[in-house]
Design a protein around this motif. Structure first.
Motif, short mmCIF file in Angstrom:
data_model
loop_
_atom_site.label_atom_id
_atom_site.label_comp_id
_atom_site.label_asym_id
_atom_site.label_seq_id
_atom_site.Cartn_x
_atom_site.Cartn_y
_atom_site.Cartn_z
N UNK A 191 6.34 4.00 -3.66
CA UNK A 191 7.46 3.11 -4.00
C UNK A 191 6.68 1.63 -3.31
N UNK A 192 7.65 0.65 -3.37
CA UNK A 192 7.42 -0.44 -2.72
C UNK A 192 8.40 -0.96 -1.89
N UNK B 249 2.35 3.94 -1.14
CA UNK B 249 3.50 2.95 -0.80
C UNK B 249 2.86 1.61 -0.62
N UNK B 250 3.52 0.55 -1.36
CA UNK B 250 2.97 -0.67 -1.02
C UNK B 250 4.08 -1.38 -0.20
N UNK B 251 3.65 -2.21 0.77
CA UNK B 251 4.66 -2.75 1.90
C UNK B 251 4.47 -4.52 1.75
N UNK B 252 5.58 -5.07 1.52
CA UNK B 252 5.30 -6.26 1.72
C UNK B 252 6.23 -7.02 3.14
N UNK C 40 -0.44 0.42 8.25
CA UNK C 40 -0.15 0.82 6.95
C UNK C 40 0.71 2.16 6.90
N UNK C 41 1.46 2.23 5.58
CA UNK C 41 2.47 3.31 5.31
C UNK C 41 2.14 4.10 4.21
#
Length: 180
Positions: free
Chosen positions: A63-64, A105-108, A126-127
């Motif tokens: 996910x993001x 998993x992308x995180x913004x 970092x997740x």
């Protein structure tokens, strides 16, 4: 039926906090509960995800997310997507616990976190997506209803040792024998 385990504890390790240490010992005792419910905090907002809909509930594979508030625990959740930090991922991979694997998993960082945070934003960990493969009360870690995890005693003890702040988000899942 669930019951609360304990009031929030400090972020100090379990061994240095006598109150949480006593709670931890009593919950991990052989005659204590066998299953726990962890409802992790939700400082993240789901933007997109890929789902495996062959499971009920559907499980997130990757996910993001947008990080809206500082992440203060090793496990966070949003809309049935569970994320773990790098440290917890490494520890889980080295453990013998069952019921999970990991996904991307992308995180913004959300604009709100960057502009309205009272303190200087800390480094964002970092997740990784915690992909749940097991069934509740069968595997060590599995989905349980809305944004909750069912944990075996071994998994709960493992998580409390890794991140004592998770104890505040844990509840007993077993029914007392008089109500079962």
């Amino acid at each position: 039926m669930t019951s609360s385990v304990a009031p929030p504890v400090s972020s100090n390790p379990v061994s240095s906090n006598p109150v949480s240490s006593d709670i931890h010992r009593s919950l991990a005792a052989a005659d204590g509960p066998r299953h726990f419910r962890l409802r992790p905090p939700a400082p993240i907002r789901l933007l997109t995800a890929s789902w495996d809909r062959t499971h009920n509930p559907p499980r997130a594979l990757s996910g993001h997310v947008a990080i809206e508030y500082p992440i203060t625990t090793a496990v966070v959740a949003t809309r049935n997507l569970y994320a773990v930090t790098d440290d917890l991922r490494s520890a889980l991979e080295a453990s013998e616990l069952t019921g999970f694997t990991f996904g991307a998993l992308a995180a913004t960082r959300d604009r709100h976190l960057l502009t309205h945070c009272d303190t200087e934003p800390t480094a964002t960990p970092r997740l990784h997506t915690l992909v749940l493969t097991g069934r509740a009360c069968c595997a060590d870690i599995a989905p349980w209803r809305c944004d909750s995890l069912a944990l075996s005693r071994a998994a709960a003890t493992f998580l409390w040792r890794h991140d004592p702040s998770l104890l505040a988000f844990t509840h007993v899942l077993d029914l007392p024998s008089s109500l079962a």
